[in-house]
Design an enzyme around this catalytic site. Structure first.
Site, mmCIF file in Angstrom:
data_model
loop_
_atom_site.group_PDB
_atom_site.id
_atom_site.type_symbol
_atom_site.label_atom_id
_atom_site.label_comp_id
_atom_site.label_asym_id
_atom_site.label_seq_id
_atom_site.Cartn_x
_atom_site.Cartn_y
_atom_site.Cartn_z
ATOM 1 N N ARG A 74 24.031 36.119 -1.197
ATOM 2 C CA ARG A 74 25.067 36.910 -0.296
ATOM 3 C C ARG A 74 26.374 36.758 -0.806
ATOM 4 O O ARG A 74 26.726 35.758 -1.110
ATOM 5 C CB ARG A 74 24.733 36.868 1.137
ATOM 6 C CG ARG A 74 24.997 35.476 1.512
ATOM 7 C CD ARG A 74 24.763 35.237 3.152
ATOM 8 N NE ARG A 74 24.787 33.970 3.588
ATOM 9 C CZ ARG A 74 23.832 32.956 3.456
ATOM 10 N NH1 ARG A 74 22.777 33.221 2.863
ATOM 11 N NH2 ARG A 74 24.254 31.584 3.878
ATOM 12 N N HIS A 77 11.244 21.799 -6.168
ATOM 13 C CA HIS A 77 12.744 21.069 -6.267
ATOM 14 C C HIS A 77 12.951 20.705 -7.732
ATOM 15 O O HIS A 77 14.220 20.861 -7.735
ATOM 16 C CB HIS A 77 12.613 19.871 -5.709
ATOM 17 C CG HIS A 77 12.514 19.836 -4.129
ATOM 18 N ND1 HIS A 77 13.762 20.022 -3.257
ATOM 19 C CD2 HIS A 77 11.625 19.978 -3.130
ATOM 20 C CE1 HIS A 77 13.281 20.180 -1.937
ATOM 21 N NE2 HIS A 77 12.161 20.311 -1.833
ATOM 22 N N HIS A 93 11.038 31.765 0.938
ATOM 23 C CA HIS A 93 12.266 32.661 1.474
ATOM 24 C C HIS A 93 13.316 32.309 0.536
ATOM 25 O O HIS A 93 13.649 31.448 -0.018
ATOM 26 C CB HIS A 93 12.840 32.211 2.879
ATOM 27 C CG HIS A 93 14.121 32.532 3.075
ATOM 28 N ND1 HIS A 93 15.269 31.718 3.008
ATOM 29 C CD2 HIS A 93 14.657 33.738 3.751
ATOM 30 C CE1 HIS A 93 16.381 32.333 3.384
ATOM 31 N NE2 HIS A 93 16.184 33.367 3.635
#
Length: 306
Positions: free
Chosen positions: A112, A147, A108
């Site tokens: 924004r 990561h 995912h």
């Protein structure tokens, strides 16, 4: 504060990011293509939802762009900030990739931007986003690579940025009612404005631009791993956790629904198939137990493995 030119730059970046990600996912999948669905929101604004289904690698992939505006922010955006009262504008790209093979993790990503003019007339803006990885059958090398990519995206902005937003991700993507994290984490940030517009915008771009390089090599590496009905069934079971998080906790889902957004686009993050098992427990010593025991809790993967 932001002006229309700054907002236009953000929107231009987001639409280009959607194109870039869709193209990269299609090349990796090799069989299916995205179908676009341009929509308008009655309350103001709209978006472009793109869905790929039944592919060679991805059972379902959704990449959504939205740019909306309205008279008042919904509760999901104001619970922690009750002072945010007034007209708003929001733009973002959100995507979820649900693979066919249980050995390829779900992924995912969301970036924004919000701009808001409260009743007192002092404009405010902030950025948010991040990405996280949700494997069913994890490989430590994949988690570490993920990561490391997240840390590289953060490095130009300060040594404290990756640890700060990695920890926030672990805390955010936590299913309290299950006592476990949704997956193995990544990055999460919100309300980011303390660095000034240009630096905050650059950071959002760094996160968005790094996603395909972080995830698609993992998908390529695991796409041909043999699996059987047992692994498929466990994948469908673990997808239930994904659904639970999105419908119970996820602020983006709540924001979209509360703002009168388009339900088809908001809920396109949900997997095409999912099952729940009452009282299910993994067999002792099984790979399924290893996921629950060793991976679904916050861990400093880079310190452990470097």
């Amino acid at each position: 504060m932001t002006d229309t030119a700054q907002t236009a730059r953000v929107v231009a970046y987001l639409t280009a990011l959607q194109e870039k990600i869709c193209g990269a996912v299609e090349r990796t999948d090799g069989e299916a293509r995205f179908v676009g669905d341009v929509w308008r929101r009655p309350g103001g604004g709209g978006g472009d939802s793109r869905v790929l289904a039944g592919g060679g690698v991805f059972e379902k992939a959704g990449v959504n762009f939205s740019h909306i505006h309205g008279d008042r922010l919904p509760a999901a955006a104001t619970t922690a900030h009750p002072q945010r009262d007034g007209a708003f504008e929001a733009a973002g790209v959100s995507l979820v990739l649900h693979p066919c093979n249980p050995y390829v993790p779900t992924a995912h990503c969301n970036v924004r931007f919000f701009s808001q003019t409260p009743a007192d007339g002092a404009p405010r803006w902030w950025f948010g986003g991040g990405y996280d990885l949700t494997p069913c059958y994890p490989f430590t090398e994949d988690v570490v690579a993920w990561h490391r990519a997240a840390r590289r995206a953060c490095e130009p902005f300060g040594d404290d940025v990756y640890p700060r937003f990695k920890r926030w991700c672990d805390e955010y993507f936590y299913l309290e009612h299950r006592g476990e994290t949704r997956g193995v984490g990544g990055l999460f940030f919100d309300d980011l404005n303390e660095w000034g517009f240009e630096r905050c915008f650059a950071f959002m771009q760094s996160v968005g631009d790094s996603f395909t390089g972080a995830y698609l090599p993992i998908a390529e590496r695991r796409r041909a791993t043999p699996f059987g009905p047992k692994q498929r069934d466990f994948q469908l079971y673990r997808r239930g956790r994904y659904v639970e998080f999105n419908l119970v906790y996820d602020r983006g889902t709540l924001f979209g629904l509360q703002s009168g957004g388009r339900a088809e686009s908001i809920l396109m993050s949900l997997p095409p198939q999912v099952v729940w098992r009452y009282g299910w427990q993994p067999d002792a010593g099984s790979p399924e137990e290893k996921l629950c025991r060793d991976y679904l809790k916050p861990k400093d993967w880079l310190t452990i493995c470097e």
